[in-house]
Design a protein around this motif. Structure first.
Motif, mmCIF file in Angstrom:
data_model
loop_
_atom_site.group_PDB
_atom_site.id
_atom_site.type_symbol
_atom_site.label_atom_id
_atom_site.label_comp_id
_atom_site.label_asym_id
_atom_site.label_seq_id
_atom_site.Cartn_x
_atom_site.Cartn_y
_atom_site.Cartn_z
ATOM 1 N N ASP A 137 1.349 4.851 1.749
ATOM 2 C CA ASP A 137 0.537 5.239 2.898
ATOM 3 C C ASP A 137 -0.119 4.014 3.518
ATOM 4 O O ASP A 137 -0.691 3.181 2.804
ATOM 5 C CB ASP A 137 -0.534 6.244 2.474
ATOM 6 C CG ASP A 137 -1.389 6.684 3.641
ATOM 7 O OD1 ASP A 137 -1.022 7.662 4.304
ATOM 8 O OD2 ASP A 137 -2.424 6.018 3.906
ATOM 9 N N PRO A 138 -0.050 3.876 4.843
ATOM 10 C CA PRO A 138 -0.578 2.700 5.530
ATOM 11 C C PRO A 138 -2.041 2.413 5.231
ATOM 12 O O PRO A 138 -2.411 1.265 4.968
ATOM 13 C CB PRO A 138 -0.404 3.040 7.011
ATOM 14 C CG PRO A 138 0.658 4.060 7.054
ATOM 15 C CD PRO A 138 0.564 4.827 5.777
ATOM 16 N N LEU A 139 -2.859 3.445 5.285
ATOM 17 C CA LEU A 139 -4.283 3.226 5.038
ATOM 18 C C LEU A 139 -4.517 2.699 3.628
ATOM 19 O O LEU A 139 -5.258 1.739 3.416
ATOM 20 C CB LEU A 139 -5.051 4.534 5.254
ATOM 21 C CG LEU A 139 -6.575 4.482 5.167
ATOM 22 C CD1 LEU A 139 -7.192 5.502 6.111
ATOM 23 C CD2 LEU A 139 -7.061 4.722 3.751
ATOM 24 N N ARG A 140 -3.868 3.303 2.661
ATOM 25 C CA ARG A 140 -4.072 2.886 1.272
ATOM 26 C C ARG A 140 -3.527 1.483 1.040
ATOM 27 O O ARG A 140 -4.126 0.671 0.341
ATOM 28 C CB ARG A 140 -3.410 3.901 0.335
ATOM 29 C CG ARG A 140 -4.024 5.284 0.448
ATOM 30 C CD ARG A 140 -3.589 6.207 -0.670
ATOM 31 N NE ARG A 140 -2.194 6.555 -0.669
ATOM 32 C CZ ARG A 140 -1.694 7.731 -0.280
ATOM 33 N NH1 ARG A 140 -2.512 8.675 0.193
ATOM 34 N NH2 ARG A 140 -0.412 7.979 -0.327
ATOM 35 N N TYR A 141 -2.385 1.208 1.643
ATOM 36 C CA TYR A 141 -1.811 -0.136 1.517
ATOM 37 C C TYR A 141 -2.800 -1.171 2.051
ATOM 38 O O TYR A 141 -2.978 -2.242 1.469
ATOM 39 C CB TYR A 141 -0.497 -0.194 2.297
ATOM 40 C CG TYR A 141 0.329 -1.418 2.018
ATOM 41 C CD1 TYR A 141 1.353 -1.384 1.082
ATOM 42 C CD2 TYR A 141 0.088 -2.609 2.682
ATOM 43 C CE1 TYR A 141 2.125 -2.497 0.819
ATOM 44 C CE2 TYR A 141 0.844 -3.735 2.430
ATOM 45 C CZ TYR A 141 1.862 -3.681 1.498
ATOM 46 O OH TYR A 141 2.620 -4.796 1.238
ATOM 47 N N GLN A 142 -3.437 -0.816 3.140
ATOM 48 C CA GLN A 142 -4.392 -1.727 3.761
ATOM 49 C C GLN A 142 -5.596 -1.978 2.855
ATOM 50 O O GLN A 142 -6.103 -3.101 2.771
ATOM 51 C CB GLN A 142 -4.866 -1.105 5.082
ATOM 52 C CG GLN A 142 -4.758 -2.033 6.275
ATOM 53 C CD GLN A 142 -5.046 -1.284 7.560
ATOM 54 O OE1 GLN A 142 -4.432 -0.240 7.836
ATOM 55 N NE2 GLN A 142 -5.966 -1.788 8.346
#
Lengths: 110, 110
Positions: free
Chosen positions: B24-29
């Motif tokens: 997930d993009p948010l979590r990766y960030q």
DNA sequence: TGACAGGTACGATGCAAGTAGAACCTTCCG
DNA sequence: CGGAAGGTTCTACTTGCATCGTACCTGTCA
């Protein structure tokens, strides 16, 4: 630019797409299956006997193909897939070792 | 077994859950943000100013927590999260280096 | 004692992704 | 030739997951 089959160049590969491709159990199983076999091994989709429709299988292979995990080449009758060892090792060093050390247990099966 | 907050032990961590959490993009960030900072840095959820509801943020932190990526500890008023550097390095050697070398690109989108 | 701030839990919603069936293509072989 | 095998594409269904609003809990501080 990806070729007509959707294979990205080594530089175009993106880790998030790779991780996304690996987050599905079936796809993870395909990749770790390749890692057990000698480098360069070619297999066609149907050699993995998953209990899913072939359109579903084709869909999963497309995702792995477009992420750059595998390459599929026409071999007359069928289409052979192989892991892009060299490209993956160059672009994401350590990734394959990581996967190799954490194989999907085949026991719980399809 | 996981403690009451859902933190798995080092041995219980599972690569697929990790990869799923990172897809997930948010979590990766969040994870790559931790990797830029000094090891051991503690931050609370709200210090990442994402444009999402706080229940959503809590949901994402729960997934990272239960995968073993982060640990959240009560610090009186708030709850501080930190990356589980040591555990991750021991359980999945090379993973953090891999992520460090592939920070989330601001522009690429999804 | 309030009021507030940081987080979690629960229920509902909307969209993305996995899934399957059917049609179609190409190649191999009897 | 005709049929079977391996894959892709299209469409449609259905499940899963991210999202949000609300309610609730626990500390902090005025």
């Amino acid at each position: 630019m990806p070729d007509t089959d959707g294979h990205p160049d080594r530089e175009e590969m993106n880790l998030r797409s790779i991780l996304n491709a690996l987050s599905d159990p079936l796809r993870y199983q395909v990749i770790t299956a390749f890692l057990w076999e000698p480098e360069g091994t070619e297999r066609n989709c149907s050699s993995f006997d998953f209990d899913v429709a072939k359109s579903t299988l084709s869909h999963h292979f497309k995702i792995m193909r477009e992420a750059g995990l595998i390459r599929q080449v026409d071999r007359g009758n069928s289409r052979k897939a192989h892991l892009r060892h060299e490209d993956l090792e160059a672009r994401f060093p350590g990734l394959l070792d990581l996967l190799r050390r954490n194989p999907d247990l085949p026991a719980h099966g399809k």
